[in-house]
Design a protein around this motif. Structure first.
Motif, PDB file in Angstrom:
ATOM      1  N   PRO A 492       0.800  -1.238   0.000  1.00  0.00           N
ATOM      2  CA  PRO A 492       0.000   0.000   0.000  1.00  0.00           C
ATOM      3  C   PRO A 492       0.822   1.271   0.000  1.00  0.00           C
ATOM      4  CG  PRO A 492      -0.200  -1.175   2.092  1.00  0.00           C
ATOM      5  CD  PRO A 492       0.514  -2.090   1.160  1.00  0.00           C
ATOM      6  N   GLN A 493       2.083   1.228   0.465  1.00  0.00           N
ATOM      7  CA  GLN A 493       2.903   2.446   0.504  1.00  0.00           C
ATOM      8  C   GLN A 493       3.435   2.838  -0.868  1.00  0.00           C
ATOM      9  OE1 GLN A 493       3.468  -0.593   1.990  1.00  0.00           O
ATOM     10  NE2 GLN A 493       4.945  -0.295   3.637  1.00  0.00           N
ATOM     11  N   ALA A 494       3.369   1.950  -1.845  1.00  0.00           N
ATOM     12  CA  ALA A 494       3.911   2.246  -3.171  1.00  0.00           C
ATOM     13  C   ALA A 494       3.106   3.359  -3.836  1.00  0.00           C
ATOM     14  CB  ALA A 494       3.898   0.994  -4.044  1.00  0.00           C
ATOM     15  N   THR A 495       3.799   4.169  -4.629  1.00  0.00           N
ATOM     16  CA  THR A 495       3.177   5.361  -5.231  1.00  0.00           C
ATOM     17  C   THR A 495       1.933   5.021  -6.034  1.00  0.00           C
ATOM     18  OG1 THR A 495       5.363   6.384  -5.380  1.00  0.00           O
ATOM     19  CG2 THR A 495       3.603   7.339  -6.736  1.00  0.00           C
ATOM     20  N   ASP A 496       1.984   3.957  -6.824  1.00  0.00           N
ATOM     21  CA  ASP A 496       0.852   3.593  -7.680  1.00  0.00           C
ATOM     22  C   ASP A 496       0.265   2.241  -7.295  1.00  0.00           C
ATOM     23  OD1 ASP A 496       0.503   5.830  -9.291  1.00  0.00           O
ATOM     24  OD2 ASP A 496       2.096   5.250 -10.660  1.00  0.00           O
ATOM     25  N   SER A 497       0.240   1.962  -6.004  1.00  0.00           N
ATOM     26  CA  SER A 497      -0.357   0.711  -5.537  1.00  0.00           C
ATOM     27  C   SER A 497      -1.862   0.723  -5.761  1.00  0.00           C
ATOM     28  CB  SER A 497      -0.073   0.506  -4.051  1.00  0.00           C
ATOM     29  OG  SER A 497      -0.770   1.462  -3.275  1.00  0.00           O
ATOM     30  N   PHE A 498      -2.447  -0.455  -5.739  1.00  0.00           N
ATOM     31  CA  PHE A 498      -3.908  -0.529  -5.836  1.00  0.00           C
ATOM     32  C   PHE A 498      -4.572   0.189  -4.662  1.00  0.00           C
ATOM     33  CE2 PHE A 498      -3.081  -4.561  -8.389  1.00  0.00           C
ATOM     34  CZ  PHE A 498      -3.360  -3.941  -9.603  1.00  0.00           C
ATOM     35  N   PHE A 499      -3.939   0.170  -3.491  1.00  0.00           N
ATOM     36  CA  PHE A 499      -4.483   0.935  -2.374  1.00  0.00           C
ATOM     37  C   PHE A 499      -4.468   2.424  -2.690  1.00  0.00           C
ATOM     38  CE2 PHE A 499      -4.068   3.499   1.425  1.00  0.00           C
ATOM     39  CZ  PHE A 499      -5.144   3.060   2.185  1.00  0.00           C
ATOM     40  N   SER A 500      -3.355   2.921  -3.225  1.00  0.00           N
ATOM     41  CA  SER A 500      -3.252   4.356  -3.532  1.00  0.00           C
ATOM     42  C   SER A 500      -4.321   4.793  -4.518  1.00  0.00           C
ATOM     43  CB  SER A 500      -1.863   4.669  -4.095  1.00  0.00           C
ATOM     44  OG  SER A 500      -0.862   4.468  -3.119  1.00  0.00           O
ATOM     45  N   TRP A 501      -4.689   3.905  -5.439  1.00  0.00           N
ATOM     46  CA  TRP A 501      -5.708   4.240  -6.432  1.00  0.00           C
ATOM     47  C   TRP A 501      -7.136   3.997  -5.922  1.00  0.00           C
ATOM     48  CZ3 TRP A 501      -5.235   7.189 -10.520  1.00  0.00           C
ATOM     49  CH2 TRP A 501      -3.983   7.357 -11.103  1.00  0.00           C
ATOM     50  N   GLY A 502      -7.279   3.537  -4.681  1.00  0.00           N
ATOM     51  CA  GLY A 502      -8.610   3.454  -4.091  1.00  0.00           C
ATOM     52  C   GLY A 502      -9.320   2.127  -4.238  1.00  0.00           C
ATOM     53  N   PHE A 503      -8.608   1.073  -4.640  1.00  0.00           N
ATOM     54  CA  PHE A 503      -9.270  -0.218  -4.828  1.00  0.00           C
ATOM     55  C   PHE A 503      -9.630  -0.901  -3.508  1.00  0.00           C
ATOM     56  CE2 PHE A 503      -7.392   0.442  -8.959  1.00  0.00           C
ATOM     57  CZ  PHE A 503      -8.303  -0.114  -9.836  1.00  0.00           C
ATOM     58  N   PHE A 504      -9.048  -0.426  -2.411  1.00  0.00           N
ATOM     59  CA  PHE A 504      -9.334  -1.023  -1.106  1.00  0.00           C
ATOM     60  C   PHE A 504     -10.029  -0.023  -0.178  1.00  0.00           C
ATOM     61  CE2 PHE A 504      -5.733  -3.580  -2.656  1.00  0.00           C
ATOM     62  CZ  PHE A 504      -6.224  -4.864  -2.447  1.00  0.00           C
ATOM     63  N   ASP A 505     -10.690   0.968  -0.735  1.00  0.00           N
ATOM     64  CA  ASP A 505     -11.246   2.040   0.093  1.00  0.00           C
ATOM     65  C   ASP A 505     -12.288   1.566   1.102  1.00  0.00           C
ATOM     66  OD1 ASP A 505      -9.631   3.959  -0.925  1.00  0.00           O
ATOM     67  OD2 ASP A 505     -11.207   5.146  -1.874  1.00  0.00           O
ATOM     68  N   SER A 506     -12.945   0.458   0.845  1.00  0.00           N
ATOM     69  CA  SER A 506     -14.001   0.028   1.761  1.00  0.00           C
ATOM     70  C   SER A 506     -13.456  -0.351   3.137  1.00  0.00           C
ATOM     71  CB  SER A 506     -14.794  -1.144   1.173  1.00  0.00           C
ATOM     72  OG  SER A 506     -13.941  -2.207   0.819  1.00  0.00           O
ATOM     73  N   ILE A 507     -12.152  -0.652   3.243  1.00  0.00           N
ATOM     74  CA  ILE A 507     -11.597  -0.977   4.561  1.00  0.00           C
ATOM     75  C   ILE A 507     -11.407   0.279   5.407  1.00  0.00           C
ATOM     76  CG2 ILE A 507     -10.381  -2.965   3.592  1.00  0.00           C
ATOM     77  CD1 ILE A 507      -7.742  -1.329   4.090  1.00  0.00           C
ATOM     78  N   LEU A 508     -11.510   1.451   4.792  1.00  0.00           N
ATOM     79  CA  LEU A 508     -11.277   2.699   5.514  1.00  0.00           C
ATOM     80  C   LEU A 508     -12.510   3.183   6.270  1.00  0.00           C
ATOM     81  CD1 LEU A 508      -9.252   4.579   2.740  1.00  0.00           C
ATOM     82  CD2 LEU A 508      -8.381   3.149   4.597  1.00  0.00           C
ATOM     83  N   GLN A 509     -13.612   2.488   6.126  1.00  0.00           N
ATOM     84  CA  GLN A 509     -14.866   2.917   6.772  1.00  0.00           C
ATOM     85  C   GLN A 509     -15.330   1.858   7.760  1.00  0.00           C
ATOM     86  OE1 GLN A 509     -18.237   3.034   4.162  1.00  0.00           O
ATOM     87  NE2 GLN A 509     -19.396   4.419   5.480  1.00  0.00           N
ATOM     88  N   GLN A 510     -15.681   2.312   8.980  1.00  0.00           N
ATOM     89  CA  GLN A 510     -16.251   1.390   9.958  1.00  0.00           C
ATOM     90  C   GLN A 510     -17.665   0.991   9.553  1.00  0.00           C
ATOM     91  OE1 GLN A 510     -14.651   3.965  13.567  1.00  0.00           O
ATOM     92  NE2 GLN A 510     -15.745   2.164  14.333  1.00  0.00           N
ATOM     93  N   LYS A 511     -18.028  -0.230   9.873  1.00  0.00           N
ATOM     94  CA  LYS A 511     -19.378  -0.714   9.558  1.00  0.00           C
ATOM     95  C   LYS A 511     -20.259  -0.788  10.804  1.00  0.00           C
ATOM     96  CE  LYS A 511     -18.503  -1.076   5.234  1.00  0.00           C
ATOM     97  NZ  LYS A 511     -17.254  -0.311   5.276  1.00  0.00           N
ATOM     98  N   GLU A 512     -19.652  -0.847  11.963  1.00  0.00           N
ATOM     99  CA  GLU A 512     -20.402  -0.846  13.223  1.00  0.00           C
ATOM    100  C   GLU A 512     -19.880   0.279  14.106  1.00  0.00           C
ATOM    101  OE1 GLU A 512     -22.919  -2.721  13.750  1.00  0.00           O
ATOM    102  OE2 GLU A 512     -22.678  -4.574  12.607  1.00  0.00           O
ATOM    103  N   TYR A 513     -20.774   0.779  15.000  1.00  0.00           N
ATOM    104  CA  TYR A 513     -20.334   1.817  15.942  1.00  0.00           C
ATOM    105  C   TYR A 513     -21.184   1.686  17.197  1.00  0.00           C
ATOM    106  CZ  TYR A 513     -17.590   6.041  16.828  1.00  0.00           C
ATOM    107  OH  TYR A 513     -16.688   6.936  17.314  1.00  0.00           O
ATOM    108  N   PHE A 514     -21.304   2.743  17.974  1.00  0.00           N
ATOM    109  CA  PHE A 514     -22.050   2.677  19.232  1.00  0.00           C
ATOM    110  C   PHE A 514     -22.878   3.938  19.425  1.00  0.00           C
ATOM    111  CE2 PHE A 514     -17.882   4.516  20.205  1.00  0.00           C
ATOM    112  CZ  PHE A 514     -18.235   5.672  20.880  1.00  0.00           C
ATOM    113  N   SER A 515     -23.883   3.817  20.222  1.00  0.00           N
ATOM    114  CA  SER A 515     -24.654   4.981  20.676  1.00  0.00           C
ATOM    115  C   SER A 515     -24.058   5.438  21.988  1.00  0.00           C
ATOM    116  CB  SER A 515     -26.125   4.612  20.868  1.00  0.00           C
ATOM    117  OG  SER A 515     -26.706   4.232  19.651  1.00  0.00           O
ATOM    118  N   ASP A 516     -23.695   6.701  22.059  1.00  0.00           N
ATOM    119  CA  ASP A 516     -22.931   7.169  23.212  1.00  0.00           C
ATOM    120  C   ASP A 516     -23.665   6.973  24.534  1.00  0.00           C
ATOM    121  OD1 ASP A 516     -24.841   9.074  22.643  1.00  0.00           O
ATOM    122  OD2 ASP A 516     -23.451  10.760  22.551  1.00  0.00           O
ATOM    123  N   TYR A 517     -24.994   7.202  24.553  1.00  0.00           N
ATOM    124  CA  TYR A 517     -25.697   7.124  25.829  1.00  0.00           C
ATOM    125  C   TYR A 517     -25.755   5.685  26.337  1.00  0.00           C
ATOM    126  CZ  TYR A 517     -30.018   5.187  23.847  1.00  0.00           C
ATOM    127  OH  TYR A 517     -30.943   4.375  23.256  1.00  0.00           O
TER     128      TYR A 517
END
Length: 589
Positions: A492-517
């Protein structure tokens, strides 16, 4: 009887058919016209029909729906890549029209292919060389013909457009392969595995005396065996022979400062998104020709023709040397232990050369009235200037034995296949322990670039983890010709890696979270049972006043230290595998 004999004699001496007219549309024109797409393909069809040495065939498709063509010139008519390699011939691949508004190579190659079968002296150069030509790569843009999209260019009268049918710049598409053009090219390139690749262009930028500038594969990125040959033999031959033909060359005129002579020229670092950056990953020497936009069209075509001719002659001369250097590069790449991923210019290292330019001066703008730059063609000069073309690696990684890639990432796997990566599949579910990356930081461009929001300055945290893989997941071993390609796309650190071009973007978002109260009470229980975590929280409050004032930030900090926080968030899904134990559970794809 006399009349009968006279008639027979007249019929027997009828005039001979006129010789075939093999002039190209450019040669028939006024010197400022370039062929249309259909004229180009029809011309190659005529050559194919007339000469057994020439083969025209479809090599894939393009985004506009028209085929991508390849033209093969081989003295014995052999157009099979495997057979050509068995005969130990060197392969030259010429690509034209990636930017169809820069069409010199399209017209020059039509003349070159014709001449190499019609002229005896040229035919000899093909005794150990097979020439492969892509007549026009961006078919889409060539069909989008106009007169005014290149405001800074001196002809031709009409020409194609830079973007393809999806408005992609194809010279940024070699890794991400959004276009069908790029996917077809990858397959064509992998079939032929050329020794030398030439991509023909027209430049923008400063004014100077040269009709052509040249980008050679960046010497520090090319394998040392090939780099040594290129620097010591190939480039001197190209520069020397072009100079004999009254076409002096210069490295591509990329510079920092007001004019080229102010601080000198800077080498072009072609990353794998570019044509020669991609071909370098497979130990192919690459060149990009850049004719000067403001020279007339005829000399731009002629200099391109001569350069291509000089390349063929030089490869013919050096065929054995090239074969030896490339064999060494391929063998050593298969066992290479460390791979650079990013590079930086070394400003302490510079060569010098005599540059032929025009004095840069200023005068009042007729538009704004303010000072503007212009190049005075009445004031040519020859001046010794520095050329900075040494790059040093800034990020490197050690070689894994293999990458393990979940089958879920189909877009990535499709691209690996197109670049001839050898893949195996797991036959049953298994757990593998290896190096796993967590993305710890990255920057994302605020605007899209070629259809993607590119990530840069990627930082990772590495740890040994056991991951579950499923039957059908993929293993890509590094003991194969595509080793460097695998590293530069899957790290992923490579300048033109598939990560750099956004092919793995779905791992950057959480799918579960919590209600603070709700989580407030649970977080309090967790802290009560975990004094060490409570101490970490307190230390972070002391160190970060903004954190101490944010209840949400403190809850999130606790949440991320608990089993409730999903382990796949920011976890890069490709495993770096260093061990064995896969015998018996793998099969070829």
């Amino acid at each position: 009887m006399f009349l009968l004999l006279l008639t027979s004699a007249l019929l027997g001496t009828s005039p001979a058919a006129p010789a075939a007219d093999w002039r190209t549309p450019f040669e028939k024109g006024n010197g400022n016209t370039t062929t249309t797409y259909q004229e180009c393909i029809d011309y190659y069809k005529r050559l194919d029909a007339a000469y057994s040495e020439i083969t025209l065939r479809e090599a894939g498709t393009t985004d506009v729906g028209r085929p991508l063509h390849e033209v093969i010139v081989s003295l014995d008519g052999d157009a099979d890549p495997a057979s050509v390699h068995q005969k130990n011939r060197r392969v030259i691949l010429i690509q034209n029209g990636i930017h169809p508004g820069e069409p010199e190579g399209i017209d020059a190659s039509m003349m070159l292919v014709r001449d190499y079968v019609q002229k005896k002296e040229l035919r000899r150069q093909l005794e150990n060389v097979t020439l492969v030509v892509i007549p026009t790569y961006n078919v889409d843009g060539m069909l989008n013909r106009g007169t005014s999209s290149r405001a800074n260019q001196n002809g031709p009268q009409e020409y194609g457009f830079r973007g393809n049918a999806r408005n992609l710049d194809l010279n940024r598409d070699y890794i991400k392969q959004d276009s069908r053009n790029a996917r077809s090219f990858a397959q064509l390139f992998q079939r032929w595995q050329p020794d030398v690749f030439v991509d023909t262009h027209t430049s923008n930028g400063a004014d100077y005396q040269y009709t052509m500038t040249l980008i050679a594969t960046q010497k520090d990125k090319l394998h040392p065996a090939l780099s040594a040959y290129m620097e010591k033999q190939l480039l001197p031959a190209l520069y020397g022979n072009m100079n004999k033909r009254k076409w002096p060359l210069t490295p591509y005129v990329d510079f920092e400062g007001r004019t080229p002579d102010a601080r000198g020229l800077v080498g072009f670092l072609e990353t794998p998104r570019y044509s020669t950056g991609y071909t370098t990953l497979f130990n192919t020497i690459g060149f990009v020709t850049e004719t000067h936009m403001w020279k007339a069209f005829t000399p731009r075509v002629r200099v391109t023709y001569d350069f291509l001719d000089v390349v063929v002659r030089t490869v013919h001369r050096d065929a054995a040397t090239i074969a030896q250097a490339r064999q060494m590069a391929n063998q050593q790449s298969a066992s290479q232990t460390s791979f650079p991923l990013a590079w930086q210019l070394d400003t302490t290292q510079a060569a010098t050369f005599e540059f032929r330019g025009y004095e840069g001066k200023t005068k009042a703008s007729e538009v704004s009235g303010l000072p503007r730059l212009y190049y005075d063609r009445k004031a040519p000069y020859k001046r010794t200037i520095p050329y900075y073309n040494t790059f040093r690696p800034t990020v490197s990684v050690s070689r894994p034995q293999a990458y393990v890639i979940p089958q879920a990432w189909g877009e990535v796997l499709d691209r690996l296949r197109l670049s001839n990566v050898r893949l195996q599949r797991l036959q049953r579910d298994t757990t593998l322990t290896g190096e796993v990356y967590t993305i710890s930081d990255y920057k994302t461009a605020p605007r899209p670039y070629e259809g993607h929001y590119i990530h840069s300055q990627v930082q990772v945290r590495t740890q040994q983890q056991a991951l579950a893989f499923h039957a059908g997941d993929y293993v890509a071993w590094l003991d194969q010709p595509a080793a460097r390609y695998l590293v530069e796309t899957l790290e992923p650190q490579a300048t033109d890696s598939f990560f750099s071009w956004g092919f793995f973007d779905s791992i950057l978002q959480q799918k579960e979270y919590f209600s603070d109260y709700v989580f407030e009470d649970l977080a309090a229980e967790i802290l009560a049972k975990n004094p060490a975590l409570k101490a970490q929280l307190e230390a972070k409050r002391q160190a970060d006043p903004a954190f101490a004032k944010s209840a949400a930030a403190q809850l999130d900090f606790i949440y991320r230290q608990t089993p409730y926080y999903e382990p796949t968030h920011l976890r890069y899904p490709v495993l770096r595998w260093q061990g064995g134990g896969l015998q018996g559970i793998l099969k070829e794809e």
